[in-house]
Design a protein around this motif. Structure first.
Motif, short mmCIF file in Angstrom:
data_model
loop_
_atom_site.label_atom_id
_atom_site.label_comp_id
_atom_site.label_asym_id
_atom_site.label_seq_id
_atom_site.Cartn_x
_atom_site.Cartn_y
_atom_site.Cartn_z
N PRO A 1 55.01 50.49 61.19
CA PRO A 1 56.36 51.08 61.22
C PRO A 1 56.78 51.66 59.88
CG PRO A 1 56.45 48.67 61.33
CD PRO A 1 55.02 49.06 61.50
N TRP A 2 56.39 51.00 58.77
CA TRP A 2 56.80 51.47 57.44
C TRP A 2 56.19 52.83 57.11
CZ3 TRP A 2 53.14 47.83 58.54
CH2 TRP A 2 51.85 48.08 58.08
N TRP A 3 55.05 53.11 57.71
CA TRP A 3 54.35 54.35 57.44
C TRP A 3 54.92 55.51 58.26
CZ3 TRP A 3 48.29 55.05 58.01
CH2 TRP A 3 47.92 56.24 57.38
N VAL A 4 55.19 55.24 59.53
CA VAL A 4 55.62 56.33 60.42
C VAL A 4 57.14 56.43 60.52
CG1 VAL A 4 53.50 56.23 61.76
CG2 VAL A 4 55.47 54.85 62.47
N GLY A 5 57.84 55.61 59.76
CA GLY A 5 59.30 55.72 59.74
C GLY A 5 59.96 55.19 60.99
N ALA A 6 59.31 54.25 61.68
CA ALA A 6 59.91 53.67 62.88
C ALA A 6 61.14 52.85 62.50
CB ALA A 6 58.89 52.80 63.59
N LYS A 7 62.25 53.14 63.13
CA LYS A 7 63.49 52.49 62.72
C LYS A 7 64.53 52.64 63.81
CE LYS A 7 66.53 52.65 58.67
NZ LYS A 7 66.98 53.49 57.57
N GLU A 8 65.46 51.72 63.86
CA GLU A 8 66.55 51.82 64.81
C GLU A 8 67.88 51.82 64.08
OE1 GLU A 8 66.26 48.55 67.57
OE2 GLU A 8 65.72 49.97 69.13
N PRO A 9 68.90 52.41 64.71
CA PRO A 9 70.23 52.25 64.13
C PRO A 9 70.62 50.78 64.23
CG PRO A 9 70.35 53.33 66.28
CD PRO A 9 68.90 53.24 65.92
N LEU A 10 71.31 50.29 63.23
CA LEU A 10 71.62 48.86 63.19
C LEU A 10 73.10 48.56 63.34
CD1 LEU A 10 69.26 47.88 60.24
CD2 LEU A 10 68.82 47.67 62.68
N SER A 11 73.91 49.56 63.23
CA SER A 11 75.35 49.29 63.24
C SER A 11 76.10 50.49 63.82
CB SER A 11 75.82 49.06 61.80
OG SER A 11 75.63 50.26 61.06
N ASP A 12 77.39 50.29 64.04
CA ASP A 12 78.19 51.41 64.51
C ASP A 12 78.24 52.53 63.47
OD1 ASP A 12 78.65 50.25 66.91
OD2 ASP A 12 80.69 49.60 66.49
N ALA A 13 78.17 52.15 62.20
CA ALA A 13 78.15 53.18 61.14
C ALA A 13 76.90 54.04 61.26
CB ALA A 13 78.22 52.52 59.77
N ASP A 14 75.78 53.41 61.60
CA ASP A 14 74.54 54.17 61.80
C ASP A 14 74.70 55.14 62.97
OD1 ASP A 14 73.36 52.83 59.76
OD2 ASP A 14 72.14 51.51 61.02
N THR B 1 69.94 43.89 67.33
CA THR B 1 70.28 44.71 68.49
C THR B 1 71.68 44.45 69.00
OG1 THR B 1 67.99 44.76 69.16
CG2 THR B 1 69.60 45.30 70.83
N THR B 2 72.40 45.50 69.22
CA THR B 2 73.67 45.38 69.92
C THR B 2 73.45 45.95 71.32
OG1 THR B 2 74.43 47.57 69.34
CG2 THR B 2 74.92 45.81 67.78
N TYR B 3 74.42 45.78 72.20
CA TYR B 3 74.22 46.29 73.56
C TYR B 3 74.11 47.81 73.56
CZ TYR B 3 78.96 48.13 74.22
OH TYR B 3 80.09 48.87 74.13
N LYS B 4 74.76 48.47 72.63
CA LYS B 4 74.69 49.93 72.60
C LYS B 4 73.27 50.41 72.34
CE LYS B 4 79.42 50.55 70.93
NZ LYS B 4 80.27 50.89 69.80
N ILE B 5 72.62 49.75 71.42
CA ILE B 5 71.27 50.18 71.07
C ILE B 5 70.31 49.87 72.22
CG2 ILE B 5 69.38 49.83 69.43
CD1 ILE B 5 71.82 49.27 67.40
#
Lengths: 589, 175
Positions: free
Chosen positions: A82-95, A9-13
């Protein structure tokens, strides 16, 4: 904070998570969980239709970006599987940059997919929320940043300085006074206690002030008591596009506060799709206030002036074919489809429908702030092929629209696809078609402006009511007779046609779904029989989805539409208005 | 008009366009690359002329919390104090904002300014909550005016009623 959240986690997320939590209303969560990925939305999206090999263009893919974040943080399925329902967060500024490209660069938030979703998923709202999350952490296209900053700090989204705005109004006043030879045609500024306060899109002040002069000419001709404000004049709202509700509220509030200060009775919003939606529909919610004045699009104002006889137009002044482009915000989001057409028919002899139209119309591809995001221009113009084909099929030389964003979007694609036509707004056409000697301003007396009203609004009118349900016919007969009309009844299409030929009624109300000959076929026959083709028809239907079938017929469109259940007063008002318009059309001939 | 006296100095809240004020200096919240950009930056460029951006180009970049000064070009103000305030919810916003205001006040002193105008730094596009911005500015300015300073008057400039209220609350000791 859980270990899982700590990991990347970054502060942006974290900021995005916190803001998303505040956005999770029942309807938003409904849209987040209801998508079954059936693909119905694909056919509705101009990006998908023009990029058929790119799955990332599908509305469901775009909305899934927010779903991933939602499921990862707030939905139990994301915590358990999470793997089934596609739960995911952006991890970087590129994301985050990738999300920016999706949310801003592959969707104009036109809501056509929303309208066509069988599950009622509001993908456009989800995309707007994603835009808002990204904007909150400073991840947005440069154009969005520039325009938002202008609106925050200068008070309008094109950074027009107060002195430049006032100078432009003065310039337009001079032009108008010279044209009509009347000093009273000057544009009033900050005049207190008027009937109307008129707001505009800053594009008018910055790039094309002719529409300001055209509106001023109409107000002058109608003898209206009106003013333009020196501040709070920008009805547009980039918060709608950027997803920033704070900006949305701040911008709308400036307009409302100026209305209060000046004490005008009615706020008239110039022809602008998102400006109308933001100021009339979304603004009060963003600001969190009620207001006690009326707000209307200038389309309604112009139409009312014509109906009241305050202005008169000569439609023979326009000799080129016109078509009408429905702004997504006006038609799909605010339900304004018939009034612009009524107005256009009054100033155009050769009007043809674009297909599909109304709420099903395709976006101009310049909506949702797309015109400010130059990095996506090639993709936008490629997606505009759908719209270009629609326009080309009409053979029109003038594409009329009631939206400034659409003017820019359409002009750009017309140039790109070499369509050989131009874009105009109704205000320009009405101003050009004015017959000044027959307008209120030349009559000098307010008394003659107001048309004498009969004791009963439909007094002496003969109306044929066509509906296969006896209860509905009784209801319609009762209401219309109470309003002074003489009623004939028909239970199906064949009887309706026979009675129309026999009685030549002044107007027909027509149901669409009937036993025997249905309303669509009946309507086509009515319009094809020269003897009865000119009788105004108001569709009264419980199946609004059948409207589309009417517009696919190569006959003049109905004069009015009402969805069941109808209300007494609205029915009478509508029929009264249609009859008035029919007489207006006959008058110049 | 809301105001607060600090000794013989005064803080006032006013409505207006900060870039069009006849003051000795006003504060502009710029980005790290020292580009004027749009909004107030666009107004500065339009009313003040090209010279201001040319001056800024000689500075390179500006770290968060720091301030620098250019002339006002053709503006009514003689000087512009450019600050790089915290933006977009970055961590320690409150601390960074206070440091930004202190930097601006220090620049005002170094240039012998007696009247300086502040906008609600960071509020708006940059997402600093308006209440927080107003309170930090009022508190930091009040503290500064207690000490030796060339400043005699600080104007807190609200563009609209929405911005005016938090300044008014803060100056009256609320918030």
């Amino acid at each position: 904070m859980s270990a899982r959240e700590n990991k990347d986690t970054t502060y942006k997320i974290q900021v995005m998570r916190d803001i998303l939590a505040k956005k999770l209303t029942r309807s938003v969560v409904g849209s987040l969980v209801a998508c079954v990925h059936c693909g119905m939305c694909n056919e509705a999206c101009h990006y998908v239709l023009t990029h058929p090999d790119e799955p990332k263009m599908t509305p469901s893919f775009k909305a899934d970006q927010l779903r991933k974040l939602f499921k990862y943080n707030y939905d139990w399925t994301g915590r358990v599987i999470p793997w089934w329902v596609g739960a995911k967060e952006p991890l970087s500024d590129a994301d985050l940059e990738a999300l920016k490209d999706i949310a801003f660069g592959t969707c104009t938030n036109c809501r056509r997919c929303t309208l066509n979703c069988p599950m009622g998923v509001d993908t456009a709202t989800l995309n707007r929320i994603m835009r808002g999350l990204l904007s909150a952490v400073g991840v947005m296209p440069e154009g969005v940043r520039v325009v938002s900053k202008d609106q925050w700090e200068v008070g309008n989204q094109m950074g027009v300085l107060k002195e430049d705005y006032l100078e432009t109004l003065d310039w337009m006043s001079e032009e108008l006074v010279n044209e009509v030879g009347d000093e009273s045609a000057r544009i009033p500024i900050d005049k207190p206690g008027t009937e109307v306060m008129y707001t505009i899109n800053p594009r008018e002040a910055k790039y094309d002030p002719r529409t300001i002069a055209a509106a001023a000419k109409i107000f002058w001709a109608a003898g209206e008591s009106w003013t333009m404000p020196s501040e709070g004049w920008d009805q547009t709202n980039f918060g709608l596009f950027s997803g920033d509700d704070q900006l949305g509220g701040a911008s709308a509030r400036r307009v409302y506060e100026k209305m209060k200060e000046l004490g005008a009775k009615r706020l008239v919003i110039s022809e602008c799709g998102h400006g109308y939606r933001s100021t009339r529909c979304e603004g009060p919610n963003w600001v969190g206030i009620d207001q006690d004045w009326e707000m209307e699009s200038s389309v309604f104002t112009m139409l009312r002036y014509l109906q009241e006889g305050r202005i008169r137009v000569d439609r023979n002044k326009l000799d080129r074919r016109t078509t009408y482009h429905d702004s997504c915000n006006l038609a799909r989001s605010c339900g304004i489809t018939e009034e612009p057409r009524e107005l256009l028919r009054m100033v155009s002899n050769d009007f043809v429908e674009m297909v599909p139209n109304r709420a099903e119309n395709f976006c101009c591809t310049g909506g949702g702030g797309a015109m400010s995001m130059s990095e996506y221009t090639p993709r936008r113009l490629k997606s505009a092929k759908v719209k270009a084909d629609q326009i080309a099929a009409t053979g029109a030389k003038i594409v009329v629209t009631s939206c400034h964003n659409c003017v820019d979007g359409l002009s750009d694609l017309i140039k790109h696809y070499k369509l050989g036509c131009e874009v105009k707004q109704l205000v320009e056409l009405v101003a050009d078609a004015l017959v000044i000697e027959d307008c209120a301003v030349m009559r000098k007396s307010k008394a003659v402006v107001e048309m004498p009203k009969p004791a009963l609004p439909l007094h002496g009118r003969r109306i044929l009511v066509v509906d296969d349900e006896p209860d509905v016919r009784v209801f319609l007969r009762t209401v219309l007779e109470d309003a002074g009309a003489e009623i004939y009844e028909a239970p199906d299409g064949d009887h309706a046609l026979a009675m129309a030929r026999k009685h030549k009624p002044d107007l027909i109300t027509l149901d669409l779904s009937m036993e025997g000959k249905d309303g669509v076929s009946t309507f086509a026959e009515l319009r094809s029989d020269a003897e009865i083709a000119g009788i105004p028809v108001c569709i009264v239907t419980g199946h609004p989805e059948f409207r589309e079938l009417i517009y696919q017929r190569a006959v003049p469109v109905p004069d009015g539409y009402m969805d069941k259940p109808v209300k007494d007063a609205e029915l009478v008002d509508n029929l009264h208005r249609i009859l008035g318009l029919a007489e207006h059309h006959k008058a110049p001939d | 008009m809301a105001e607060r006296k600090v000794g013989d100095k005064i803080i006032k809240v006013i409505r207006g366009d900060i870039t069009d004020l006849p003051v000795e200096a006003f504060v502009y919240d710029i980005t790290a690359d020292c580009k004027l950009s749009s909004g107030y930056g666009g107004a500065i460029a339009s009313r003040g002329g090209k010279a201001i951006q040319d001056e800024l180009a000689t500075f390179g970049t500006l770290a968060t919390g720091e301030a620098t000064v250019t002339s006002g070009g053709n503006l009514k103000a003689k000087l512009i104090i450019h600050v790089n305030g915290p933006k977009f919810h970055e961590p320690d916003t409150k601390v960074k904002l206070a440091r930004t205001v202190q930097s601006a006040l220090r620049q005002a002193d170094e240039n012998g300014i007696t009247v300086v105008a502040f906008p609600p730094i960071g509020a708006g596009l940059y997402q600093v909550p308006l209440d927080l911005s107003a309170k930090v500015i009022v508190d930091t300015v009040s503290e500064h005016l207690k000490n030796s300073t060339t400043i005699k008057e600080v104007l807190l400039v609200a563009f609209d009623a929405r911005e005016y209220k938090p300044f008014e609350v803060a100056i009256n000791g609320g918030n």
